[in-house]
Enzyme design. Structure first.
Site, PDB file in Angstrom:
ATOM      1  N   GLU C  60       0.816  -1.219   0.000  1.00  0.00           N
ATOM      2  CA  GLU C  60       0.000   0.000   0.000  1.00  0.00           C
ATOM      3  C   GLU C  60       0.846   1.264   0.000  1.00  0.00           C
ATOM      4  O   GLU C  60       0.500   2.247  -0.651  1.00  0.00           O
ATOM      5  CB  GLU C  60      -0.967   0.019   1.187  1.00  0.00           C
ATOM      6  N   HIS C 128     -11.294  -4.058   9.181  1.00  0.00           N
ATOM      7  CA  HIS C 128     -11.872  -4.074   7.831  1.00  0.00           C
ATOM      8  C   HIS C 128     -13.239  -3.432   7.800  1.00  0.00           C
ATOM      9  O   HIS C 128     -13.911  -3.487   6.775  1.00  0.00           O
ATOM     10  CB  HIS C 128     -12.006  -5.518   7.307  1.00  0.00           C
TER      11      HIS C 128
END
Lengths: 536, 317, 324
Positions: C60, C128
């Site tokens: 990322e 999440h």
């Protein structure tokens, strides 16, 4: 458990207090003893301190809120605790005694609290202001009794009463440049004075006092290192005169005079925030030094706004000294329920007739107001003239006061390197301390001896001053077992016929007058027990 | 390297050295408050590597020294104005001398966080690839910064997507007070290239020719679509980490030893031997550098501070 | 007019903007071959080729930062994070690079970058399931949008791609299947920074964000049956934030509830509360009420998750309290 700071009870009569200022906000860290808020009672502003280290989780009252004694003020999450979640409060359940709910309990009928704070939503306030509606006249139906927009709209049919000033008188109407709300203390004072003025039939006696002897006496006392003021001399004279004229140290109550043997002397002190009247309690058992020390301590506390309510309660007689402002005379108003109050004017040089000749002498006027319901003119006159007489009499009384400390000058030397012996010299006197050869006591024993000696001397002087008889006295002074000196215990044995009360007061005076006692640090525990010796 | 290229690199090295000396004086005299990490001792590799770039290539310089800007041709006036936080620089007082930027020359700016440069370089490489160009990206960084996760993520991403990025490590032996042997498990930073199936090469960073040749080769590989390369140029920081660094973590002997390998006299000697540089040229180049710097300082000192409320500008486009 | 889903709205926006502008590229983990773990981008690689739609390694920092680098050098990248929570893995790149590169370099560059961030609790737990918009409202330089319906999903994404600034685009996982009508205009754009009045009313202002909007509308229906006609405002953009829309509504109603799927402390509701203190205090007739996640991470088991996530009942109760 988080700690809840509650509105403390700071005086016998205190039922509620006003949150004056918060010094901490929610989320602030506090150490034990940190000031958290200032509370105003009828008598004083008092700082409330954090009882423990932690974080302010929540404040339960706003500045200006009036909170009942025991009501929640703030919650402190102690060290290691998480701050309690700030969930929307389930009405008053979560905070049973906070200020807003105080109104909530009677919410539906009276949102504008009796103490003047109107609880209304900002929107309601705006609409009411625009419509000229008086919020205090509206009942709140919102949360916690808050006045809402709907409440104002409903009240819209009956707008506030028109202003009493008619148009014609408008030009003459006097508009204040500003309004200053009285502080709580001032407001209570105002109420009390109104009551005194309206209910007490005052009469005032005025006399002129030749202050030359008093000034002389003050000079000689202070030459010995003391710091006696003229006011202190006046206070001491008043205390003595009150002791001799107990009917003046009293209060009138519903057909009877309550006469006190405790003399609690109120002294008016000017502060930037106005006049306050702290009290020297039990002045009857104090000598001039003690009165002076206490007066100065109280005046200092007053100026630093550190007076506690107990410092302001229970006066039996008040002295108001405005001499410093140059005022010569006045007609004072008694502070009910006291029966008398003395006004002291400025000392000025005046021409007095002394033994038939004009002489310039320092002089002042005193004016004493009496409650005529319980004190007649003759009683009052005896008191008034006794005060005058005590202040004017030649300073023989001085020898009965506890001897003020004067400078001492002791030289201590250690001669031999192999020895712990030290030799002390004071003038022509010589003595030794802690000789391993047994030449003298060690320093602590020596100190304990000095303490005991000084206490006994002080006790003798106090007894003499009061004209009471005590027989044998002895002191057993000891320090703690080991380590540093943390504690000093004194057993005082006295052979006397005095009753317990008087004996203890006498011992208190002796302790206060003991210079060695005054040297013991605050963190060293000092315990004194008093026992009677059986008369031999 | 031909004669003119050598002289160009030499000129830039001298100009950089003189400029840093001047900046140090300005900072110590309190005339500018800039936060400057001097690159004295590392000019050879910086000037030589940048000399290998095309005008349309992208450059991400590191935080050490002025040679990158000098070699890329950014006017000294602008650099000095950024240093002083005045108008007339490249970033309007927003980023100081650490964020000299020059879009016309592909100078993208600088990441204030060490290692923030790698993903940006990767993105510039991605851009070239998507648009089908044959430019390349040169990304400088220090030995210490090679320990950031972004280095590894970016090397890998560039390798798998064959992005035209040249990673050039200036290994000067120290990350502020941390010697490389204590911060970094591999002996040569270039060894890390193996982990990403990328060529890794060690060169003497104080030898402009070695550096130039290595960068040229890596750029060629990048332009032909073969992907990234890693070059490690061994060098030494002769001054402290910043101007004012007490530099107490290194021994005087160690620093003294490296001063004997100062790239400038070494390159002078070499150029003199080759007959490229004469004594008179040397004094001429030095005088020319000083004169340029004098003019730039004078310009900077006349520039105003930015309008205070311009602090509210440039947040959004 | 057509009826499409929220997921379709996102995909249509991507396809239309990629067709319109060759500098728009799309990448992220599993977006090309697999079509994205939420299957938003399936078929895009086939249409636009591997050069413009590609998969990245699990990196990322590198690929979000590369989005900044690519935006600096002339592309308009759309980067997909698999979960909005992964913004935290790439804090430097989002906050300091996307948010501050332009400013730090005196406005020398524009950064037309979109980061797509699937948000919201859906039984996926603390790492999440977050709606972390408020974290990024606190950092300068980032635009933030959170569409609540298919039309806004499409219009806001198209506008975000065309914007010259970095935009965090929060798409709520539980809204992907939501249906709604949309115009056929290929240039259907929803301007960034403009709130929508999802339902007009005058009894109370209910501000709802993202997946809270459908819940808020259901609450409004229920209250209407009880005689209270409340106004539902969907800010849509959290940065820039349409302050006047909320202030105007509160001037009308005097009461406000904010429903959000963020943590309570310093959440969107906190900012709205502070703003109203500054701009509309004298119009408030009740204290502000926030319906938000108590300050706990989002648990995984449904029974726990549903306990902390604001639902219709909690929003209804908050409104009732103020309407009492």
């Amino acid at each position: 458990m988080p700690f809840v700071i509650q509105m403390p009870k700071l005086g016998h009569a205190m039922t509620e207090g006003t949150v004056l200022r918060w010094h901490k906000r929610a989320g602030d860290k506090v150490a034990q003893g940190d000031p958290v808020l200032t509370v105003e009672t009828d008598k004083a502003e008092v700082e409330v301190e954090a009882p423990a280290e932690g974080v302010i989780a929540r404040l339960a009252a706003a500045e200006g809120d009036v909170v009942q004694v025991g009501g929640e003020l703030a919650v402190i999450a102690l060290k290691g605790e998480s701050i309690p979640a700030d969930e929307p409060k389930a009405k008053s359940a979560a905070v049973p005694q906070s200020a807003a709910p105080a109104a909530a309990s009677k919410a539906v009928t009276a949102a504008p609290s009796a103490r003047g704070r109107v609880i209304a939503s900002p929107r309601a306030k705006r609409i009411a202001a625009e419509a000229g509606i008086e919020l205090a006249a509206i009942s709140g139906t919102g949360p916690d009794g808050m006045i809402t927009e709907d409440d104002v709209r409903r009240a819209g049919a009956k707008p506030a009463a028109p202003s009493p000033a008619s148009p014609a008188s408008e030009a003459a109407a006097l508009a204040p440049a500003r309004r200053e709300k009285l502080t709580r203390i001032q407001a209570v004072g105002a109420r009390n004075l109104t009551q005194s003025w309206q209910q007490i039939p005052h009469f005032v006696q005025m006399v002129r006092v030749d202050m030359s002897q008093a000034m002389q006496r003050r000079r000689s006392l202070n030459a010995g290192g003391a710091k006696i003021t003229v006011t202190d001399l006046i206070l001491a004279a008043v205390v003595r005169a009150l002791g001799e004229n107990p009917r003046v140290n009293a209060s009138y109550s519903d057909g009877e005079m309550l006469i006190y043997d405790r003399i609690n002397l109120g002294i008016a002190v000017d502060t930037p925030d106005g006049l306050v009247v702290p009290v020297i309690h039990d002045a009857q058992s104090m000598d001039l030094q003690a009165i002076s020390a206490r007066a100065s301590e109280l005046a200092g506390k007053a100026r630093e706004k550190k007076l506690m309510p107990r410092d302001l309660e229970g006066a039996t007689f008040t002295v108001s000294n405005l001499g410093a402002y140059g005022v010569e005379n006045g007609t004072p108003v008694i502070f009910a329920p006291q029966a008398a109050l003395m006004f002291v004017g400025a000392i000025r040089d005046e021409v007095l007739a002394v033994e038939g000749k004009p002489e310039i002498r320092p002089a002042m006027q005193i004016a004493i107001a009496y409650d005529h319901r319980g004190i007649d003119g003759a009683t009052a006159s005896r008191f008034t003239t006794r005060v005058k007489q005590l202040l004017e009499e030649k300073s023989e009384a001085g020898k009965t006061e506890a001897a003020p400390h004067r400078k001492r000058d002791v030289i201590v030397s250690s001669a031999a390197s192999g020895s712990l012996r030290v030799d002390a010299a004071y003038g022509a006197m010589r003595w030794s301390l802690d000789g391993d050869d047994g030449a003298g006591p060690d320093p602590v024993s020596s100190f304990l001896g000095a303490l005991g000696g000084c206490l006994l001397m002080s006790l003798r002087v106090a007894a003499q001053v009061r004209g009471v008889t005590i027989g044998r006295v002895s002191v057993h002074a000891q320090s703690n077992e080991k380590g540093h000196v943390k504690e000093i215990q004194v057993e005082l044995d006295v052979e006397t016929a005095l009753d317990d009360d008087k004996l203890h007061r006498l011992v208190e005076v002796a302790e206060r007058g003991c210079h060695i006692r005054a040297l013991i640090r605050d963190d060293v525990a000092f315990k004194m027990t008093v026992r009677r010796l059986n008369a031999a | 390297m031909d004669r003119s290229l050598k002289l160009q690199i030499y000129r830039n090295m001298i100009l950089s050295r003189r400029l840093e000396e001047r900046i140090a004086e300005l900072i110590k005299a309190g005339q500018v408050g800039g936060f400057m990490h001097p690159g004295v001792g590392q000019e050879a590799l910086q000037c030589a590597a940048i000399a290998a770039l095309r005008r349309d290539d992208y450059l991400l310089y590191a935080h050490r020294g002025v040679a990158y800007w000098v070699a890329r041709g950014i006017p000294l006036e602008k650099v000095l104005c950024d240093l002083a936080g005045r108008e007339g620089g490249t970033n309007r007082g927003k980023g100081g001398v650490m964020r000299v930027v020059y879009p016309e020359l592909g100078v993208l700016g600088e990441s204030g966080t060490l290692g923030g440069c790698f993903p940006i370089a990767t993105g510039a490489g991605l851009s070239i690839k998507v648009k089908g160009g044959d430019q390349a990206v040169l990304c400088f960084f220090g030995d210490g910064t090679s320990n950031r996760g972004t280095f590894h993520e970016s090397m890998n991403l560039c390798a798998v997507r064959k992005l035209p990025v040249v990673f050039l490590c200036e290994n000067n032996g120290w990350a502020v007070s941390m010697p490389t042997e204590r911060s970094t498990a591999v002996r040569d930073i270039a060894d890390r290239a193996k982990g990403y199936a990328v060529p890794g090469k060690v060169v003497d960073g104080n030898d402009p020719e070695q550096v130039y040749d290595a960068v040229v080769e890596a750029l060629k590989r990048a332009r032909s679509g073969e992907g990234p390369s890693l070059i490690e140029a061994k060098t030494y920081r002769l001054w402290g980490h910043w101007i004012g660094d007490p530099d107490s973590y290194r021994s005087r002997e160690e620093v003294e030893k490296h001063w004997r390998h100062d790239p400038i006299p070494a390159f002078e000697e070499k150029l003199a031997k080759e007959g490229v540089l004469t004594d008179s040229m040397r004094s001429e180049i030095d005088a020319e550098a000083r004169a340029k710097i004098d003019r730039a300082v004078e310009f900077m000192q006349k520039q105003p501070s930015p309008r205070p409320d311009s602090a509210l500008e440039d947040v959004f486009a | 007019m057509r009826t499409i889903t929220y997921a379709q709205g996102i995909k249509e926006a991507l396809v239309e903007e990629m067709r319109r502008d060759p500098t728009v590229i799309l990448y992220g983990e599993d977006v090309a071959n697999f079509g994205g773990i939420f299957r938003i981008t399936s078929g895009l690689k086939e249409e636009f080729g591997e050069n413009r739609v590609f998969d990245t390694p699990i990196s990322e920092n590198a690929f979000v930062g590369a989005g900044v680098g690519a935006a600096l050098t002339g592309l308009r990248p759309v980067v997909e994070l698999q979960f909005a929570d992964f913004l935290f893995t790439t804090g430097d790149e989002i906050v300091l690079k996307a948010g501050m590169w332009r400013y730090g370099h005196g406005g020398a560059y524009k950064i037309p970058l979109v980061v797509r961030c699937p948000s919201g609790a859906a039984g996926v737990g603390p790492e999440h399931g977050q709606c972390p918009e408020a974290f990024f409202m606190h950092t300068p330089g980032l635009k933030i949008v959170s569409p609540s319906n298919p039309a806004d999903a499409k219009g806001l994404l198209k506008a975000a791609i065309r914007d010259d600034n970095p935009v965090l685009y929060f798409e709520h996982k539980l809204l992907y299947a939501a249906k709604g009508e949309i115009s056929d205009d290929p240039d259907y754009l929803v301007p960034l920074g403009k709130a929508a009045i999802a339902r007009e009313g005058d009894a109370l202002t209910l501000v709802a964000i993202s997946a809270m909007v459908p819940k808020a509308l259901a609450v409004a229906d229920r209250l209407a049956k009880e005689g209270h006609h409340i106004e539902v405002i969907d800010p849509r953009s959290l940065c820039p934030f349409d302050r006047p829309a909320i202030v105007e509504s509160v001037k009308k109603t005097g009461k406000i509830v904010v429903a959000e799927e963020s943590y309570r402390t310093l959440g969107v509701g906190a900012e709205i509360g502070a703003m109203l203190m500054e701009e509309a205090l004298e119009y408030l007739d009740r204290p502000l009420r926030r319906v938000a996640i108590p300050d706990v991470p989002i648990p995984t088991a449904t029974v726990l998750e549903q306990f902390v996530i604001p639902n219709e009942e909690k929003i209804y109760q908050a409104c009732r309290e103020l309407l009492a």
